[in-house]
Write an enzyme that holds these catalytic residues in place. Structure first.
Site, PDB file in Angstrom:
ATOM      1  CG  HIS A 140      -3.901   3.445   1.471  1.00 39.44           C
ATOM      2  ND1 HIS A 140      -3.338   3.611   0.225  1.00 39.44           N
ATOM      3  CD2 HIS A 140      -5.199   3.082   1.264  1.00 39.44           C
ATOM      4  CE1 HIS A 140      -4.245   3.374  -0.700  1.00 39.44           C
ATOM      5  NE2 HIS A 140      -5.388   3.044  -0.099  1.00 39.44           N
ATOM      6  CG  ASP A 170       2.519   6.227   0.709  1.00 36.47           C
ATOM      7  OD1 ASP A 170       2.427   5.004   0.887  1.00 36.47           O
ATOM      8  OD2 ASP A 170       1.544   6.958   0.455  1.00 36.47           O
TER       9      ASP A 170
END
Length: 392
Positions: A140, A170
């Site tokens: 992540h 992200d």
């Protein structure tokens, strides 16, 4: 904030500079949907392919899924693969955010789809990239920015690294990088008729965001440790200070003229500790003195004091406060959707082809029949696909 609860008229207005661009999005999470949202905000037609098991439900991330039409297709079935290929024939861009090799195994990899449409731009969003020893590892945002040095650089000197939300990996180093990449490739395809694969990795993107920092490091003006440099919180004139109401003020007068304005407002112009802005030996004393001063008044009182003083000082606003600040309100930086939820408005601004207000995210599969019909599927064939569970 602007109310976009009634946007039926938006379809009659120009929707931005990407009007006429068609994007197919294979449904995933996080940065790839953000990329699709940005393209949709700027006028692209975005068709999101969702899972049939989610059909009828509201979008899982309604703001992130705005400006879409939704088609629920089981892409694990051969008939589902053929549906995607039929949509790709007239598309400019396809986006996917799976681990490397997943779409190839489904029969929807770059070779499969570029054979259908040679001008197609195939945008791929991953954390580690399409190759390299970690390409198949899960991860992540926090993992990707850890590997590039970004996470190490953020936080207090004697404390732990501070997570900068999931903005760096992200969205800044991921979805926005993918948007830039597919637009560049689409521009090239318009001129040459040939598409290509865009490999956007969050490790590459977060490393790219560190370009200036690495430049400072190369020139010996950046120490490779937290809270030791001008822009990482070490400089007393570049940081945040707690006010008497436990809210904060953000101080950033890097240039001498703005630093002088701060000293003037705070009554520190003749203070010998503040004469030399970049005297690192004085930084601890300066920081403590500034902390003491800012703690005497509320955040909003200080914001009012610095208003119009050209001092590079701003109040630290909460997520709920920010949309109501006069500057943000005047520019329409935030808007509300049909549910009243706050959302950032499309950006940047265009003088000739302004973006329209976003349309709300549809329920999953809300547009399945209309999209299939436009792709040439007759009612009997659509009924058969529904009966088999290929679409919903």
């Amino acid at each position: 904030m602007n109310d976009v609860s009634a946007e039926s008229a938006s379809s009659r207005r120009p929707r931005g500079p990407l009007t006429g661009v068609r994007v197919i999005e294979l449904g995933s999470i996080g940065p790839a949907p953000f990329c699709a949202m940005v393209l949709g905000d700027l006028g692209a037609e975005v068709i999101r392919i969702d899972r049939p098991t989610e059909a009828g439900y509201a979008a899982s991330r309604p703001i992130l899924h705005r400006n879409r039409r939704s088609l629920a297709v089981d892409i694990r079935r051969p008939e589902g693969v053929e549906i995607v290929k039929s949509l790709v024939k007239d598309a400019d861009v396809i986006l996917e955010g799976f681990r490397p090799g997943v779409t190839e195994r489904l029969g929807l990899g770059p070779d499969d789809l570029l054979a259908v449409n040679q001008r197609l731009v195939y945008g791929r969003m991953t954390g580690w990239g399409q190759d390299g020893p970690m390409a198949q590892e899960p991860g992540h945002d926090i993992n990707y920015i850890a590997l590039t040095g970004a996470l190490h650089a953020i936080g207090p000197k004697d404390g732990d690294p501070v997570v900068p939300l999931n903005l760096v990996g992200d969205f800044g180093g991921g979805g926005m990088l993918l948007a830039v990449g597919v637009l560049a490739a689409a521009l090239h395809a318009r001129g040459t008729g040939r598409g290509q694969v865009v490999d956007a990795a969050m490790t590459d993107g977060s490393a790219l965001l560190l370009t200036m920092t690495y430049g400072f490091l190369a020139h010996g003006v950046w120490a490779d440790e937290r809270d030791s440099n001008m822009l990482d919180g070490a400089a007393p004139y570049y940081g945040t200070y707690r006010c008497s109401d436990d809210r904060h003020i953000a101080l950033g007068p890097v240039e001498p003229q703005f630093y002088a304005s701060v000293l003037r407002v705070l009554g520190l112009t003749d203070d010998p500790d503040f004469v030399r802005q970049n005297d690192r030996a004085k930084w601890p004393v300066m920081r403590q003195r500034l902390a003491t001063i800012f703690a005497t008044r509320t955040r909003d009182a200080w914001a009012k004091e610095f208003e119009g003083q050209e001092a590079c000082v701003a109040p630290v606003l909460s997520l709920l406060e920010a949309p109501h600040h006069p500057h943000n309100a005047a520019r329409g930086t935030y808007l509300t959707d049909g549910t009243g939820a706050i959302a950032p408005a499309p950006a940047p601004r265009f003088s000739g082809t302004p973006a329209a207000h976003p349309t709300p995210s549809p329920a999953v599969g809300a547009d399945t029949d209309r999209i299939l019909a436009a792709a040439g599927y007759d009612p009997a064939r659509i009924a058969a696909l529904r009966g088999s569970g290929t679409v919903k």
